[in-house]
Each structure stands twice: as C-alpha cells, then as structure tokens.
Scaffold this motif. Structure first.
Motif, PDB file in Angstrom:
ATOM      1  N   GLY A  76       0.800  -1.217   0.000  1.00 42.57           N
ATOM      2  CA  GLY A  76       0.000   0.000   0.000  1.00 42.57           C
ATOM      3  C   GLY A  76       0.829   1.262   0.000  1.00 42.57           C
ATOM      4  N   TYR A  77       2.043   1.191  -0.560  1.00 42.96           N
ATOM      5  CA  TYR A  77       2.960   2.337  -0.519  1.00 42.96           C
ATOM      6  C   TYR A  77       3.036   2.997  -1.900  1.00 42.96           C
ATOM      7  N   ARG A  78       2.645   4.269  -1.982  1.00 43.78           N
ATOM      8  CA  ARG A  78       2.635   4.998  -3.257  1.00 43.78           C
ATOM      9  C   ARG A  78       1.889   4.160  -4.297  1.00 43.78           C
ATOM     10  N   ASN A  79       2.544   3.837  -5.429  1.00 46.68           N
ATOM     11  CA  ASN A  79       1.851   3.057  -6.455  1.00 46.68           C
ATOM     12  C   ASN A  79       2.121   1.557  -6.338  1.00 46.68           C
TER      13      ASN A  79
ATOM     14  N   GLY B  86       7.839   7.192 -13.857  1.00 48.14           N
ATOM     15  CA  GLY B  86       6.534   6.977 -13.262  1.00 48.14           C
ATOM     16  C   GLY B  86       6.224   5.535 -12.915  1.00 48.14           C
ATOM     17  N   ALA B  87       7.175   4.618 -13.166  1.00 42.97           N
ATOM     18  CA  ALA B  87       6.913   3.195 -12.916  1.00 42.97           C
ATOM     19  C   ALA B  87       6.911   2.860 -11.429  1.00 42.97           C
ATOM     20  N   GLY B  88       7.623   3.657 -10.627  1.00 46.81           N
ATOM     21  CA  GLY B  88       7.693   3.382  -9.192  1.00 46.81           C
ATOM     22  C   GLY B  88       9.085   3.086  -8.682  1.00 46.81           C
ATOM     23  N   LYS B  89      10.114   3.389  -9.482  1.00 39.25           N
ATOM     24  CA  LYS B  89      11.495   3.123  -9.062  1.00 39.25           C
ATOM     25  C   LYS B  89      11.879   3.978  -7.859  1.00 39.25           C
ATOM     26  N   THR B  90      11.659   5.277  -7.978  1.00 41.26           N
ATOM     27  CA  THR B  90      12.022   6.182  -6.892  1.00 41.26           C
ATOM     28  C   THR B  90      11.186   5.913  -5.654  1.00 41.26           C
ATOM     29  N   ASN B  91       9.977   5.417  -5.839  1.00 40.32           N
ATOM     30  CA  ASN B  91       9.153   5.066  -4.680  1.00 40.32           C
ATOM     31  C   ASN B  91       9.808   3.977  -3.843  1.00 40.32           C
ATOM     32  N   VAL B  92      10.499   3.039  -4.496  1.00 43.25           N
ATOM     33  CA  VAL B  92      11.222   2.005  -3.749  1.00 43.25           C
ATOM     34  C   VAL B  92      12.351   2.644  -2.944  1.00 43.25           C
ATOM     35  N   LEU B  93      13.102   3.542  -3.585  1.00 44.96           N
ATOM     36  CA  LEU B  93      14.179   4.221  -2.853  1.00 44.96           C
ATOM     37  C   LEU B  93      13.624   5.008  -1.673  1.00 44.96           C
ATOM     38  N   GLU B  94      12.531   5.715  -1.891  1.00 41.53           N
ATOM     39  CA  GLU B  94      11.939   6.483  -0.799  1.00 41.53           C
ATOM     40  C   GLU B  94      11.523   5.568   0.339  1.00 41.53           C
ATOM     41  N   ALA B  95      10.941   4.416   0.007  1.00 40.65           N
ATOM     42  CA  ALA B  95      10.555   3.464   1.046  1.00 40.65           C
ATOM     43  C   ALA B  95      11.774   3.022   1.845  1.00 40.65           C
ATOM     44  N   LEU B  96      12.886   2.741   1.165  1.00 41.63           N
ATOM     45  CA  LEU B  96      14.112   2.335   1.862  1.00 41.63           C
ATOM     46  C   LEU B  96      14.654   3.473   2.727  1.00 41.63           C
ATOM     47  N   SER B  97      14.465   4.706   2.273  1.00 42.99           N
ATOM     48  CA  SER B  97      14.964   5.840   3.064  1.00 42.99           C
ATOM     49  C   SER B  97      14.217   5.980   4.378  1.00 42.99           C
ATOM     50  N   LEU B  98      13.040   5.375   4.490  1.00 45.48           N
ATOM     51  CA  LEU B  98      12.288   5.421   5.741  1.00 45.48           C
ATOM     52  C   LEU B  98      12.833   4.439   6.777  1.00 45.48           C
TER      53      LEU B  98
ATOM     54  N   ALA C 254      22.158  -7.112  -8.786  1.00 49.29           N
ATOM     55  CA  ALA C 254      20.794  -7.628  -8.879  1.00 49.29           C
ATOM     56  C   ALA C 254      19.962  -6.571  -9.583  1.00 49.29           C
ATOM     57  N   VAL C 255      19.205  -6.983 -10.596  1.00 48.97           N
ATOM     58  CA  VAL C 255      18.483  -6.031 -11.430  1.00 48.97           C
ATOM     59  C   VAL C 255      16.994  -6.367 -11.377  1.00 48.97           C
ATOM     60  N   TRP C 256      16.181  -5.329 -11.155  1.00 55.10           N
ATOM     61  CA  TRP C 256      14.734  -5.490 -11.169  1.00 55.10           C
ATOM     62  C   TRP C 256      14.120  -4.562 -12.205  1.00 55.10           C
ATOM     63  N   GLU C 257      13.163  -5.095 -12.933  1.00 56.07           N
ATOM     64  CA  GLU C 257      12.355  -4.287 -13.836  1.00 56.07           C
ATOM     65  C   GLU C 257      11.149  -3.785 -13.046  1.00 56.07           C
ATOM     66  N   VAL C 258      10.985  -2.462 -13.004  1.00 50.12           N
ATOM     67  CA  VAL C 258       9.861  -1.871 -12.264  1.00 50.12           C
ATOM     68  C   VAL C 258       8.860  -1.365 -13.287  1.00 50.12           C
ATOM     69  N   ARG C 259       7.613  -1.820 -13.121  1.00 46.44           N
ATOM     70  CA  ARG C 259       6.569  -1.449 -14.072  1.00 46.44           C
ATOM     71  C   ARG C 259       5.230  -1.413 -13.341  1.00 46.44           C
ATOM     72  N   GLY C 260       4.558  -0.282 -13.409  1.00 48.02           N
ATOM     73  CA  GLY C 260       3.222  -0.178 -12.822  1.00 48.02           C
ATOM     74  C   GLY C 260       3.171  -0.474 -11.339  1.00 48.02           C
ATOM     75  N   GLY C 261       4.188  -0.082 -10.614  1.00 43.61           N
ATOM     76  CA  GLY C 261       4.188  -0.308  -9.172  1.00 43.61           C
ATOM     77  C   GLY C 261       4.478  -1.740  -8.788  1.00 43.61           C
ATOM     78  N   ALA C 262       5.206  -2.471  -9.623  1.00 41.70           N
ATOM     79  CA  ALA C 262       5.614  -3.841  -9.301  1.00 41.70           C
ATOM     80  C   ALA C 262       7.045  -4.042  -9.768  1.00 41.70           C
ATOM     81  N   ALA C 263       7.803  -4.858  -9.047  1.00 41.98           N
ATOM     82  CA  ALA C 263       9.203  -5.112  -9.397  1.00 41.98           C
ATOM     83  C   ALA C 263       9.393  -6.596  -9.624  1.00 41.98           C
ATOM     84  N   SER C 264      10.015  -6.935 -10.751  1.00 42.43           N
ATOM     85  CA  SER C 264      10.296  -8.339 -11.053  1.00 42.43           C
ATOM     86  C   SER C 264      11.761  -8.484 -11.448  1.00 42.43           C
ATOM     87  N   PRO C 265      12.407  -9.613 -11.058  1.00 44.78           N
ATOM     88  CA  PRO C 265      13.822  -9.814 -11.414  1.00 44.78           C
ATOM     89  C   PRO C 265      13.993  -9.806 -12.921  1.00 44.78           C
ATOM     90  N   ARG C 266      15.107  -9.228 -13.315  1.00 47.90           N
ATOM     91  CA  ARG C 266      15.392  -9.147 -14.765  1.00 47.90           C
ATOM     92  C   ARG C 266      16.490 -10.141 -15.118  1.00 47.90           C
TER      93      ARG C 266
END
Length: 363
Positions: free
Chosen positions: A10-13, A33-45, A351-363
């Motif tokens: 339930g965090y951002r997108n 807009g995929a949600g990459k920076t949202n992951v970083l922001e979550a980690l910053s918390l 480790a590489v993740w593809e972020v798309r539409g608020g979801a991250a999957s291993p690449r």
C-alpha cells in the motif's frame, strides 16, 4: 548485503511488492513513473526522519488503498554477526495516517532506534540546488548526514529546536519578560546548541578526512567548512543569548545560534564557491560528498546508499569511477535508471529489477 526480503504494501503506487535476492549493488530499471524512486523512498524510511522526499506520511499511502502503508526488510546476518536476520518494519495505520510506527523484530520502537541498526544516505535530482538554495536546506542536509553516523544527533537537534521555540514564544509575547524563566530557557538552548554545533563540526571534519584520501579525479575535490551561526561553546553561546535579548525581543525571534548555521563548499582546485560553479561541477561535487559520507557510514555498521538517476548524468569516465568507488565503499547500493545501458559496466554483478506499474520483477 544490508537488506533483503524487502516488502512494500500500500505504498505509493506499489500494492504488494516483494524484492528478494538482493546483492551489494541493486538496480531498479523502468520507465518514468513506474515506481522506481518510490522504492528508494521506502528504503529511506529505514532512517529516522521523513525520508528522502520529506513528504507527508498520508501522501505516501496508496491513494486507492486503505489509507495506511507498511514497509519491511531483513537486515542480514552478514552485518550483525551470527544468528537470525533482524526484521525492520515501519508503517502507518488508516486510523492515524500521520503517525509513523516502527517495529524491530516485532517490538514497538521509536524511529530513532532505526539509526542504531542502519545508516542510510541518498542522492536525488531534487538535491541539485543544495549549494544555491537557502541555508536551511544545507542545515537539514548536515543533520541528516550527522544522524547517519550518530543516532544521538537527532535528540540533540530536537531538544535544541524545542528550547528555541520556547524562547521565541517568550520573545514574541507582549507581556514583560520573566528573566528567571528566560535564564532557564537560555541555559537549555546553550547546552543543546553547543552539542548540536559539536556534532555538525565533527561531521565536517570526518568528511574532509575522508575526502582528502580520495583521488582528485575524475570527481572534483570539495572543501567543506562549518559556518556557525553564533558562538559554539556553552558559555559563549549562553552569554550571546543573554546579551542579545533586547535585539531579539525587537525582532521577536532568536538571531544567534546553530539554527543559523551554514555549510560552505568550495571547488578546492579552483578555489571557487560551489554556488558559483557550473551545474555539472555542482553535481560532481555533491556526488563526491555523497561518496565520502557513504564510506564513513559503512565503517563498522550496515549502511544503504540510494542513488536516484545518477548514472545517466555522468560521462563514461566518471560513470566507471563511480562504479569502482561503489564496489569498494562497503554500503549496499540501490540505483535507478530508465534503461540498463548506463549500468553495463556493473550490471553483471548487480541484482536487477524491472519496475513497471508499481511492481518489481527480477530481470
């Protein structure tokens, strides 16, 4: 590694994102807009404070969700010795969206307790104006860096701010000042202010000691200095507050003390203030400062370094130098980008993740 089994709910997108199998270097790749920076922001918390965007907690919850969010991660045993990983969590509840709560291994803790386990630093495009913006931004920057090295810095800053608000309240009151009460408030202000000044000055000394042992190229070497907003010691600050009562009463605010501190930065080789440097030079100076602080934070403790869209703005030589520094820096690194190309030199070990539409999957 520092963190693994990262979850965003339930965090951002991000509805329900899980990131597993992290490495020392981690890449989040996807469209704007995929949600990459949202992951970083979550980690910053996972640091005390408001995170790298300084957003309101209520704004971090997914708009079409229940009104709260939850972020969790395992601090791996590699950083804490033998035994099970430590589970870190921070969340808000729908009934109280403006209150952040923290759990460590399931036990309720204060947000400051996170700093005892993990040091977190970041560099984002929003920080590009640090050298040309108001002094308040540089003070906040200093305190964030100091907190990553010393979790007690937060309590010193909070106590100083509380005493400052009380003195300012008295100064703006139309009633006659009570000298006894003012003496007591100024004693607190001087005590906490002197401690705050010592912490900021110690941070700059430590960063300069790290900066001077790094090569001067390809990143320019910054020269940092502490510009105090008043006397630094307890006795001198206490006297200055006492002597400035009439002036401060007229201004209805306190005009001396660490709340008026500043950070001065020079491009050392050119002896030029950072504020007068080109945009590219300012970015490179800020990156050099970020790397120096990350190296300090990683000494003897788990640490994260969050770099948002940093590689795309570097020329190839500086990009290679950055990756070399990150490999040897000791922090777990998280970087974002719209494509994998700028990371080719390090992607094979990351480790590489593809972020798309608020979801991250291993690449």
């Amino acid at each position: 590694m520092a963190l693994d089994r990262i979850s965003l709910s339930g965090y951002r997108n991000h509805i329900d994102t899980a990131i597993k199998g992290t490495r020392a270097v981690n890449l989040l790749v996807g469209a704007n807009g995929a949600g990459k920076t949202n992951v970083l922001e979550a980690l910053s918390l996972f640091a005390p404070g408001r995170g790298m965007r300084r957003a309101a907690l209520a704004d971090m919850a997914r708009h079409d969700g229940g009104g709260g969010f939850a972020i969790g991660a395992d601090l791996t045993a590699a950083h804490i010795g033998e035994g099970e990983p430590v589970r870190l969590g921070t969340y808000t509840e729908p009934a109280r969206p403006g209150r952040r709560r923290v759990r460590i291994n399931g036990a309720e803790k204060s947000a400051v307790a996170l700093g005892e386990w993990l040091a977190v630093g970041w560099l984002t495009p929003a920080m590009d104006g640090l050298f040309t913006g108001p002094a308040q931004d540089r003070r906040r920057y200093l305190d964030r860096l100091a907190l990553a090295l010393d979790p007690d810095h937060a309590s010193r800053a909070n106590r100083y701010e509380a005493a400052l608000r009380e003195r300012n309240r008295l100064l703006s009151d139309d009633r006659e000042l009570d000298p006894v009460w003012l003496d007591a408030i100024e004693a607190q202000l001087a005590e906490h202010g002197a401690a705050l000044s010592r912490g900021r000055a110690a941070l700059i000394d430590a960063m300069m000691a790290e900066i001077v042992i790094q090569p001067e190229a390809p990143f320019p070497r910054p020269a940092l200095s502490y510009a105090p907003g008043g006397p630094e010691g307890f006795e001198a600050l206490s006297q200055a507050l006492h002597d400035g009562r009439r002036r401060d009463r007229a201004a209805q605010r306190t005009l001396t003390g660490p709340h008026r501190d500043d950070l001065e930065v020079l491009y050392a080789a050119k002896r030029m203030p950072a504020a007068a440097c080109s945009t590219g030079e300012q970015k490179a100076l800020l990156l050099a400062m970020t790397l120096a602080h990350a190296a300090l934070a990683a000494k003897g403790r788990a640490s994260l370094l969050l770099l948002d869209e940093v590689a795309a703005h570097l020329d190839p030589d500086r990009r290679i130098a950055l990756f070399d520094r990150l490999r040897s820096g000791g922090a777990q690194v998280w970087m974002t980008g719209t494509e994998i190309a700028p990371f080719e030199a390090i992607a094979g070990e990351a480790a590489v993740w593809e972020v798309r539409g608020g979801a991250a999957s291993p690449r």
